[in-house]
Design an enzyme around this catalytic site. Structure first.
Site, PDB file in Angstrom:
ATOM      1  N   TYR A  87       0.709  -1.288  -0.131  1.00  0.00           N
ATOM      2  CA  TYR A  87      -0.026  -0.017   0.092  1.00  0.00           C
ATOM      3  C   TYR A  87       0.913   1.265  -0.019  1.00  0.00           C
ATOM      4  CZ  TYR A  87      -3.271   3.512   1.170  1.00  0.00           C
ATOM      5  OH  TYR A  87      -3.943   4.819   1.092  1.00  0.00           O
ATOM      6  N   TRP A 128       1.200   5.728  -1.558  1.00  0.00           N
ATOM      7  CA  TRP A 128       0.787   6.662  -2.824  1.00  0.00           C
ATOM      8  C   TRP A 128       2.030   6.748  -3.819  1.00  0.00           C
ATOM      9  CZ3 TRP A 128      -2.357  11.419  -3.199  1.00  0.00           C
ATOM     10  CH2 TRP A 128      -3.390  11.284  -2.550  1.00  0.00           C
TER      11      TRP A 128
HETATM   12  N1  LIG Z   1      -1.222  18.686   2.490  1.00  0.00           N
HETATM   13  C1  LIG Z   1      -1.706  17.295   2.392  1.00  0.00           C
HETATM   14  N2  LIG Z   1      -3.024  17.329   2.019  1.00  0.00           N
HETATM   15  C2  LIG Z   1      -3.353  15.892   1.934  1.00  0.00           C
HETATM   16  C3  LIG Z   1      -2.649  14.598   2.379  1.00  0.00           C
HETATM   17  C4  LIG Z   1      -1.191  15.075   2.943  1.00  0.00           C
HETATM   18  O1  LIG Z   1      -0.574  14.469   3.071  1.00  0.00           O
HETATM   19  N3  LIG Z   1      -0.935  16.452   2.843  1.00  0.00           N
HETATM   20  N4  LIG Z   1      -3.124  13.686   2.414  1.00  0.00           N
HETATM   21  C5  LIG Z   1      -4.027  13.306   1.367  1.00  0.00           C
HETATM   22  C6  LIG Z   1      -4.847  11.922   1.651  1.00  0.00           C
HETATM   23  S1  LIG Z   1      -4.017  10.463   1.326  1.00  0.00           S
HETATM   24  C7  LIG Z   1      -5.833  12.017   2.200  1.00  0.00           C
HETATM   25  S2  LIG Z   1      -6.824  10.473   2.394  1.00  0.00           S
HETATM   26  C8  LIG Z   1      -6.960  12.945   2.656  1.00  0.00           C
HETATM   27  C9  LIG Z   1      -7.189  12.863   3.861  1.00  0.00           C
HETATM   28  O2  LIG Z   1      -8.441  13.699   4.281  1.00  0.00           O
HETATM   29  P1  LIG Z   1      -8.982  13.983   5.893  1.00  0.00           P
HETATM   30  O3  LIG Z   1      -8.723  12.407   6.311  1.00  0.00           O
HETATM   31  O4  LIG Z   1     -10.188  14.371   5.806  1.00  0.00           O
HETATM   32  O5  LIG Z   1      -7.795  14.817   6.314  1.00  0.00           O
HETATM   33  P2  LIG Z   1      -7.358  15.234   7.755  1.00  0.00           P
HETATM   34  O6  LIG Z   1      -6.382  16.572   7.653  1.00  0.00           O
HETATM   35  O7  LIG Z   1      -6.548  13.922   8.433  1.00  0.00           O
HETATM   36  O8  LIG Z   1      -8.586  15.558   8.724  1.00  0.00           O
HETATM   37  C10 LIG Z   1      -9.234  16.615   8.500  1.00  0.00           C
HETATM   38  C11 LIG Z   1      -9.801  17.368   9.616  1.00  0.00           C
HETATM   39  O9  LIG Z   1     -10.694  16.518  10.499  1.00  0.00           O
HETATM   40  C12 LIG Z   1     -10.636  17.141  11.660  1.00  0.00           C
HETATM   41  N5  LIG Z   1     -11.069  16.069  12.684  1.00  0.00           N
HETATM   42  C13 LIG Z   1     -10.353  14.998  13.129  1.00  0.00           C
HETATM   43  N6  LIG Z   1     -11.125  14.620  13.976  1.00  0.00           N
HETATM   44  C14 LIG Z   1     -12.186  15.158  14.236  1.00  0.00           C
HETATM   45  C15 LIG Z   1     -13.422  14.313  14.980  1.00  0.00           C
HETATM   46  O10 LIG Z   1     -13.575  13.565  15.631  1.00  0.00           O
HETATM   47  N7  LIG Z   1     -14.669  15.433  14.535  1.00  0.00           N
HETATM   48  C16 LIG Z   1     -14.453  16.524  13.808  1.00  0.00           C
HETATM   49  N8  LIG Z   1     -15.568  17.276  13.551  1.00  0.00           N
HETATM   50  N9  LIG Z   1     -13.479  16.732  13.005  1.00  0.00           N
HETATM   51  C17 LIG Z   1     -12.396  16.133  13.139  1.00  0.00           C
HETATM   52  C18 LIG Z   1      -9.298  17.411  11.953  1.00  0.00           C
HETATM   53  O11 LIG Z   1      -9.105  19.007  12.615  1.00  0.00           O
HETATM   54  C19 LIG Z   1      -8.667  17.620  10.626  1.00  0.00           C
HETATM   55  O12 LIG Z   1      -7.929  18.819  10.472  1.00  0.00           O
HETATM   56  O13 LIG Z   1      -5.956  14.158   2.553  1.00  0.00           O
HETATM   57  C20 LIG Z   1      -5.168  14.570   1.405  1.00  0.00           C
HETATM   58  N10 LIG Z   1      -4.597  15.817   1.315  1.00  0.00           N
HETATM   59  N1  LIG Z   2      -2.061   8.468  12.510  1.00  0.00           N
HETATM   60  C1  LIG Z   2      -2.794   8.577  11.152  1.00  0.00           C
HETATM   61  N2  LIG Z   2      -2.036   7.577  10.189  1.00  0.00           N
HETATM   62  C2  LIG Z   2      -2.434   7.862   9.152  1.00  0.00           C
HETATM   63  C3  LIG Z   2      -3.323   8.648   8.578  1.00  0.00           C
HETATM   64  C4  LIG Z   2      -3.847   9.387   9.475  1.00  0.00           C
HETATM   65  O1  LIG Z   2      -5.120  10.084   9.326  1.00  0.00           O
HETATM   66  N3  LIG Z   2      -3.451   9.261  10.772  1.00  0.00           N
HETATM   67  N4  LIG Z   2      -3.645   8.637   7.333  1.00  0.00           N
HETATM   68  C5  LIG Z   2      -3.491   7.494   6.283  1.00  0.00           C
HETATM   69  C6  LIG Z   2      -3.563   7.933   5.009  1.00  0.00           C
HETATM   70  S1  LIG Z   2      -5.008   8.698   4.638  1.00  0.00           S
HETATM   71  C7  LIG Z   2      -2.909   7.415   3.874  1.00  0.00           C
HETATM   72  S2  LIG Z   2      -3.360   7.573   2.446  1.00  0.00           S
HETATM   73  C8  LIG Z   2      -1.430   6.689   4.384  1.00  0.00           C
HETATM   74  C9  LIG Z   2      -0.277   7.338   3.411  1.00  0.00           C
HETATM   75  O2  LIG Z   2       0.950   6.523   3.533  1.00  0.00           O
HETATM   76  P1  LIG Z   2       1.782   6.143   2.304  1.00  0.00           P
HETATM   77  O3  LIG Z   2       1.091   6.226   1.151  1.00  0.00           O
HETATM   78  O4  LIG Z   2       2.417   5.010   2.424  1.00  0.00           O
HETATM   79  O5  LIG Z   2       2.608   7.467   2.424  1.00  0.00           O
HETATM   80  P2  LIG Z   2       3.907   8.039   1.733  1.00  0.00           P
HETATM   81  O6  LIG Z   2       4.688   8.803   2.600  1.00  0.00           O
HETATM   82  O7  LIG Z   2       3.208   8.837   0.706  1.00  0.00           O
HETATM   83  O8  LIG Z   2       4.718   6.836   0.994  1.00  0.00           O
HETATM   84  C10 LIG Z   2       4.803   6.489  -0.222  1.00  0.00           C
HETATM   85  C11 LIG Z   2       6.455   6.142  -0.236  1.00  0.00           C
HETATM   86  O9  LIG Z   2       6.681   5.844  -1.751  1.00  0.00           O
HETATM   87  C12 LIG Z   2       8.083   6.416  -2.113  1.00  0.00           C
HETATM   88  N5  LIG Z   2       8.046   6.838  -3.470  1.00  0.00           N
HETATM   89  C13 LIG Z   2       7.715   7.639  -4.333  1.00  0.00           C
HETATM   90  N6  LIG Z   2       8.023   7.592  -5.479  1.00  0.00           N
HETATM   91  C14 LIG Z   2       8.471   6.452  -5.630  1.00  0.00           C
HETATM   92  C15 LIG Z   2       8.596   5.579  -6.954  1.00  0.00           C
HETATM   93  O10 LIG Z   2       8.583   5.722  -8.150  1.00  0.00           O
HETATM   94  N7  LIG Z   2       8.773   4.074  -6.390  1.00  0.00           N
HETATM   95  C16 LIG Z   2       8.918   3.671  -5.141  1.00  0.00           C
HETATM   96  N8  LIG Z   2       9.261   2.300  -5.133  1.00  0.00           N
HETATM   97  N9  LIG Z   2       8.664   4.314  -4.236  1.00  0.00           N
HETATM   98  C17 LIG Z   2       8.332   5.581  -4.284  1.00  0.00           C
HETATM   99  C18 LIG Z   2       8.125   7.651  -1.323  1.00  0.00           C
HETATM  100  O11 LIG Z   2       9.413   7.959  -1.016  1.00  0.00           O
HETATM  101  C19 LIG Z   2       7.397   7.349   0.157  1.00  0.00           C
HETATM  102  O12 LIG Z   2       8.285   6.591   0.938  1.00  0.00           O
HETATM  103  O13 LIG Z   2      -1.093   7.153   5.819  1.00  0.00           O
HETATM  104  C20 LIG Z   2      -2.378   6.915   6.729  1.00  0.00           C
HETATM  105  N10 LIG Z   2      -1.776   7.002   7.883  1.00  0.00           N
HETATM  106 MO   LIG Z   3      -5.116   8.718   2.259  1.00  0.00          MO
END
Ligand SMILES: Nc1nc2c(c(=O)[nH]1)N[C@H]1C(S)=C(S)[C@@H](COP(=O)(O)OP(=O)(O)OC[C@H]3O[C@@H](n4cnc5c(=O)[nH]c(N)nc54)[C@H](O)[C@@H]3O)O[C@H]1N2
Ligand SMILES: Nc1nc2c(c(=O)[nH]1)N[C@H]1C(S)=C(S)[C@@H](COP(=O)(O)OP(=O)(O)OC[C@H]3O[C@@H](n4cnc5c(=O)[nH]c(N)nc54)[C@H](O)[C@@H]3O)O[C@H]1N2
Ligand SMILES: [Mo]
Length: 765
Positions: free
Chosen positions: A109, A111
Site C-alpha cells: 500500500y 501513494w
Molecule cells: N497537505 C496534504 N494534503 C493531503 C494529504 C497530505 O498528506 N498532505 N493527504 C491526502 C490523503 S492521502 C487523504 S486520504 C486526505 C485525508 O483527508 P482527511 O482525512 O479528511 O484529512 P485530515 O487532515 O486527516 O482530517 C481533516 C480534519 O478533520 C478534523 N477532525 C479530526 N477528528 C475529528 C472529529 O472527531 N470530529 C470533527 N468534527 N473533526 C475532526 C481534523 O481537525 C482535521 O484537520 O488528505 C489528502 N490531502
Molecule cells: N495516524 C494516522 N496515520 C495515517 C493517517 C491518519 O490520518 N492518521 N492517514 C493515512 C492515509 S489517509 C494514508 S493515504 C497513508 C499514506 O501512507 P503512504 O502512502 O504509505 O505514505 P507516503 O509517505 O506517501 O509513502 C509513499 C512512499 O513511496 C515512495 N516513492 C515515491 N515515488 C516512488 C517510486 O516511484 N517508486 C517507489 N518504489 N517508491 C516511491 C516515497 O519515497 C514514500 O516513502 O497514511 C495513513 N496513516
Molecule cells: Mo489517504
C-alpha cells in the site's frame, strides 16, 4: 534556461537546472492556486537520505532469510545490482516453491509518486501476477471504512467519492454548508496523480464571496478558510455521530423532516425514527442528550437544525471522520441527516463526503479514465483489508471477520513493498516493528532511506519522477502532462519497471516477455497513450498523436459539465434509475449489515460509546491528521516541511491553557506519550484548538531511539495510535485519534538519525 513541465500529487509544476546545477521549481502557469508543497521539491530531490545503491541488511546477507528482530537496527552492506537482483529472484523463487505464492505479501500500500506508467504498485502487482500471484490488500488507509460501508447504503461508493456535487454548483446553489470535520484548505492541493489547476483550493477561498454560510464542526478552528467566516462548533473529537443524531432528532421533533422524500427515496426510516425517539433503548437522541456527549450546547444544536431545514443545505463529512473508532457512524448518520432534509439530488443540497479532504472531490475537471498500465489477474485470492497488515504478520492462521466474510490470515514469508511506507501509514509502530520481525525476507524499493527502507532486508534504490519519462495526470485533471526526464538518476537508482524486468528475466519461464511485452519505456508510454487516444478519438475528440503530445509537453483534456449534483438522476427517476442497494433506495437501515450481527456496527446509524477515551493518565485527545507541509512522509526533507519544525522536531499544537497547566512554553520540546509509545515534538501554542485537544500531523519520519526505549525522537504520531480497526465490518484504519499526555522534555536533546542514511558499508564505485 530550459523549463520542462512535470506533475505530482501536489500538482503540475515546472523545473529547470540553474547555472550552479541546483534544481529550480516554479508553478504551472495555469495554476490559480499552486501548492505550498512545491517549496519542498528542490531540497528533497537529491537529499542525502536518497538511497544511492542496492543494500542488504548485514544479518540477512550473512545468515540468509529468516525471522529477525534486527530489522531496523542493523547496518547495511552495499551490493552490486546483479547480486541484489540475484538475491531477490532467488528468494522469491524459494518462497513460492516452498510455501506457495500466497506466502508473498505484495499489497504494498502507498501513494508512491505520480505518473501513469511508473506507478510503483501497478508495476509490482503486474510483475507478481505474472509470476504466480500474491496475497493482496483491499481498500485504503484513506477510506477503509467508507469503501465498505457506502456500497451497503447507496450501492456505489464511487458515486459519492468521485461524482459528488461540483464546487461550481455548490457555490451557486448552497446557502449553508454544514462541514463535519471542516473544509481544511491544506488538504485540497493534493489529488492522487496530480491536478494542473487547483480548482478546489480556489473554490474554498470563494465560499465567503459566494455568500455560502459555513458551519464548521471541528475541534480545530483553522479547518476552514478564514475568508469563509465560518461559525465554529468546537466539537469534542469522536462525537460527530451524536451531534448528527441530535440534529436529526430536532428535525423530527419539530416536524422539519421531509417525510415525502424519506418515503420515496429511502428505506428504513421507520426503524431509524424509533431509534431517534428512543423506542428501543429508552433514550431519545434529542439535542440535550447530544450536547452532553459532543459538548455543543443544546440551543446551538436546535438552532443549527432549524437553519438547515430553512435553507438549501449541504451536509459534508470529511474522510478523517471515518478514520476513527466506529468510523461508519458519522458517515451513515450524516447521510441520514441529509436524507431527512429531503434535499439529496437538488442542486446545492444533500450529502457530500471528502470536501476539504482531497482535491478531486468537487472538482469539475473532466472525468476521463487516463492511460494506465494493465496489472493482469492475480491467481491468488487471499487478501487482507489493508490496515490489518501487522495482525497478518503476527497471527498467521487466525480467523477474523470482515464485511460478512470469515477470513484467515495467510502465513506470509516474504514482504515486498514498492511505493509505500508502512512505517509512515500504519498505527502502533512499535507493534509494526515486531510484526516486521516475523517474515523471512522484506524487500523494499525506495528512493529514500525511509523507516520502511531501514526495516527491510534488501533495499533497491529507485528513481523519482524527475529522473524518468512518464505520462501524468490525476482524476479531474484538466491536463495530461508529458513528464520528461529532468535529472539523471540519483546514484545507481533504477526505475521500478527496470528492476522488476530484471527479476522477471532471472525467474525465466517467459516472465520477462510477459512483463515487458518487448517494449522499452518510451514504447510503453506511446502504447499506453495511443490505446487511450483511440478510445477518445472514437468518442469524437481531436487528440494529438503521441509524438505531437510529447513535443508539446501537455494536452488540455476535453472538459465536461461544470455543474454536477450527486444523485440528481436518482431523484428525477427513482424507479428507472434505482440505486444498486437491496431496496434500490438509500438505506437508512441495512438488513444486510444487521444480519452480520457485529456489536460494533449495527444495522442503522447509531451512537456507540467509544472503547478508547481520555483517562487521568492520558487526558489529551490527539488529532493525528494530514500534514500541511508535505504529503504523508513524502517531502519531509524539503524546505517547507523542515522550516515548520521546532528544534528539528515535528510541531505539536496545544491550547495555551493546557500548556500553562504543564509548564510548557511555545518552542519547548515536549514528550508525548501513552501506553503504546512516546515521541518528542515541538510545542506550538494555539487557541485555534479546543482545550483538551492536541494536534500532531502525520509524516515526520519515524526515528526510534533504541537506547531510549523506542522513543521516536522526531515526532511521528503513529507511535501513539492504536492498531485497532474502525469496526469488524470494515476493518479500516482508525489512526486519526489517540489519547496522550504531554510533558516538557528535560535534559539534552537526543540526536536525530533519520536525516542521514543508516550505517552502510559502502562499496567502491
Ligand atoms: N497537505 C496534504 N494534503 C493531503 C494529504 C497530505 O498528506 N498532505 N493527504 C491526502 C490523503 S492521502 C487523504 S486520504 C486526505 C485525508 O483527508 P482527511 O482525512 O479528511 O484529512 P485530515 O487532515 O486527516 O482530517 C481533516 C480534519 O478533520 C478534523 N477532525 C479530526 N477528528 C475529528 C472529529 O472527531 N470530529 C470533527 N468534527 N473533526 C475532526 C481534523 O481537525 C482535521 O484537520 O488528505 C489528502 N490531502
Ligand atoms: N495516524 C494516522 N496515520 C495515517 C493517517 C491518519 O490520518 N492518521 N492517514 C493515512 C492515509 S489517509 C494514508 S493515504 C497513508 C499514506 O501512507 P503512504 O502512502 O504509505 O505514505 P507516503 O509517505 O506517501 O509513502 C509513499 C512512499 O513511496 C515512495 N516513492 C515515491 N515515488 C516512488 C517510486 O516511484 N517508486 C517507489 N518504489 N517508491 C516511491 C516515497 O519515497 C514514500 O516513502 O497514511 C495513513 N496513516
Ligand atoms: Mo489517504
Amino acid at each position: 534556461m530550459k523549463w520542462s513541465t512535470t506533475t505530482s500529487h501536489w500538482g503540475a509544476y515546472q523545473v529547470a537546472t540553474g547555472t550552479d546545477g541546483a534544481l529550480l521549481v516554479r508553478p504551472h502557469p495555469e495554476d490559480p492556486a499552486p501548492s505550498p508543497l512545491l517549496g519542498n521539491v528542490a531540497a528533497a530531490a537529491r537529499h542525502r537520505t536518497r538511497v544511492a545503491a542496492p543494500a542488504v541488511r548485514r544479518g540477512w546477507l550473512e545468515n540468509g532469510p529468516g525471522p529477525s528482530d534486527r530489522r531496523g537496527r542493523e547496518e547495511f552492506v552495499e551490493v552490486g545490482w546483479d547480486q541484489a537482483l540475484d538475491l531477490v529472484a532467488g528468494e522469491l523463487d524459494r518462497v513460492r516453491r516452498e510455501h506457495g505464492n500466497e506466502a508473498v505479501y505484495g499489497g504494498s500500500y502507498g501513494w508512491s509518486s505520480a505518473g501513469r506508467f511508473h506507478h510503483a504498485q501497478s508495476q509490482l502487482h503486474r510483475f507478481l501476477n505474472i509470476i504466480g500471484g500474491y496475497t493482496s490488500s483491499r481498500n485504503s488507509y484513506s477510506l477503509g471504512t467508507s469503501l465498505v460501508l457506502l456500497p451497503h447504503l447507496v450501492g456505489d461508493a464511487g458515486a459519492v467519492l468521485r461524482r459528488g456535487s461540483s464546487w461550481p454548483s455548490i457555490l451557486a446553489n448552497t446557502r449553508l454548508l454544514v462541514a463535519f470535520g471542516g473544509l481544511p484548505a491544506k488538504n485540497v492541493a493534493v489529488t492522487p496523480g496530480g491536478v494542473t489547476r487547483h480548482a478546489s483550493s480556489a473554490a474554498l477561498e470563494s465560499l465567503g464571496a459566494a455568500g455560502v454560510e459555513v458551519a464548521l464542526v471541528s475541534p480545530l478552528r483553522d479547518d476552514a478558510p478564514t475568508s469563509a467566516a465560518a461559525r465554529w462548533y468546537p466539537i469534542r473529537p469522536g462525537t460527530d455521530a451524536a451531534l448528527m443524531l441530535g440534529l436529526a432528532h430536532t428535525l423530527l421533533a419539530e416536524g422539519l423532516h421531509d417525510r415525502a422524500f424519506l418515503d420515496r427515496y429511502c428505506s428504513g426510516f421507520e426503524d431509524f425514527e424509533k431509534y431517534l425517539r428512543g423506542a428501543s433503548d429508552g433514550t431519545p437522541k434529542d439535542a440535550r442528550w447530544a450536547a452532553a456527549i459532543c459538548d455543543v450546547p443544546a440551543h446551538a444544536i436546535v438552532g443549527l437544525a432549524r437553519r438547515m431545514a430553512a435553507t438549501r443545505t449541504l451536509v459534508t463529512v470529511t474522510w478523517s471522520l471515518q478514520r476513527i473508532e466506529h468510523g461508519e457512524q458519522p458517515v451513515w448518520a450524516g447521510l441520514a441527516l441529509a436524507a431527512m432534509l429531503g434535499q439529496i439530488g437538488l442542486p446545492g443540497g444533500g450529502f457530500g463526503h471528502g470536501y476539504g479532504s482531497i482535491g478531486d472531490v468537487g472538482d469539475h475537471g473532466p472525468d476521463l479514465r487516463l492511460p494506465h498500465l494493465p496489472q493482469g489477474e492475480n491467481p491468488v485470492a487471499t487478501f487482507i483489508p489493508v490496515a490489518r497488515v501487522a495482525d497478518m504478520l503476527l497471527r498467521p492462521g487466525e480467523t477474523y471477520d470482515y464485511d460478512g466474510l470469515r477470513l484467515t490470515y495467510p502465513d506470509v514469508r516474504l514482504v515486498y513493498w514498492a511505493g509505500g511506507n508502512p512505517f509512515h501509514h500504519h498505527q502502533d509502530l512499535g507493534r509494526l516493528r515486531r510484526a516486521f520481525g516475523r517474515p523471512a525476507t522484506v524487500v523494499v524499493h525506495e528512493p529514500y532511506w525511509t523507516a520502511a527502507a531501514r526495516h527491510a532486508d534488501i533495499v533497491l534504490p529507485v528513481t523519482t519522477t524527475l529522473e524518468r519519462d512518464d505520462i501524468g495526470g490525476g482524476r479531474r485533471d484538466t491536463h495530461l502532462i508529458a513528464m520528461r526526464r529532468a535529472a539523471a538518476p540519483f546514484g545507481l537508482a533504477r526505475d521500478d519497471h527496470a528492476i522488476l524486468a530484471g527479476l522477471a528475466r532471472r525467474l525465466g519461464g517467459g516472465a520477462a516477455e510477459a512483463f515487458t511485452e518487448g517494449r522499452t519505456v518510451r514504447q510503453w508510454l506511446e502504447h499506453l497513450y495511443e490505446t487511450w487516444r483511440e478510445d477518445l478519438v472514437a468518442r469524437g475528440h481531436d487528440v494529438p498523436g503521441f509524438a505531437a503530445f510529447w513535443e508539446a509537453g501537455e494536452y488540455v483534456l476535453p472538459s465536461g459539465p461544470e455543474h454536477r449534483t450527486l444523485f440528481a438522476d436518482f431523484r428525477a427517476d427513482p424507479e428507472g434509475r434505482p440505486l444498486d442497494t437491496s431496496s434500490g433506495r438509500i438505506q437508512l437501515i441495512s438488513e444486510v449489515i444487521a444480519a452480520f450481527g457485529y456489536a460494533d456496527c449495527p444495522g442503522h446509524p447509531a451512537w456507540l460509546p467509544p472503547r478508547r477515551r481520555p483517562t487521568g493518565r492520558h487526558p489529551l485527545h490527539l488529532i493525528a491528521n494530514q500534514p500541511a507541509t508535505r504529503l504523508h512522509g513524502q517531502l519531509d526533507p524539503g524546505a517547507t516541511s523542515r522550516d515548520s519544525k521546532v528544534s528539528g522536531r515535528e510541531p505539536i499544537r496545544i491550547h495555551p491553557a493546557d500548556a500553562r497547566a504543564r509548564g510548557i512554553a511555545d518552542g519547548d520540546v515536549v514528550r508525548v506519550f501513552n501506553d503504546l509509545g512516546a515521541c518528542l515534538a515541538g510545542a506550538r501554542l494555539s487557541d485555534a484548538l479546543r482545550p483538551g485537544v492536541v494536534q500532531l500531523a502525520t509524516g515526520a519520519w519515524y526515528d526510534p531511539a533504541d537506547d531510549l526505549g523506542g522513543l521516536c525522537v522526531h515526532g511521528n504520531p503513529n507511535v501513539l495510535t492504536a492498531d485497532a480497526p474502525t469496526s469488524v465490518l470494515s476493518q479500516g484504519c482508525s489512526g486519526q485519534h489517540a489519547f496522550v499526555q504531554v510533558e516538557r522534555h528535560i535534559g539534552p536533546l537526543p540526536p536525530l538519525r533519520h536525516t542521514a542514511p543508516p550505517p552502510i558499508v559502502r562499496r567502491p564505485r
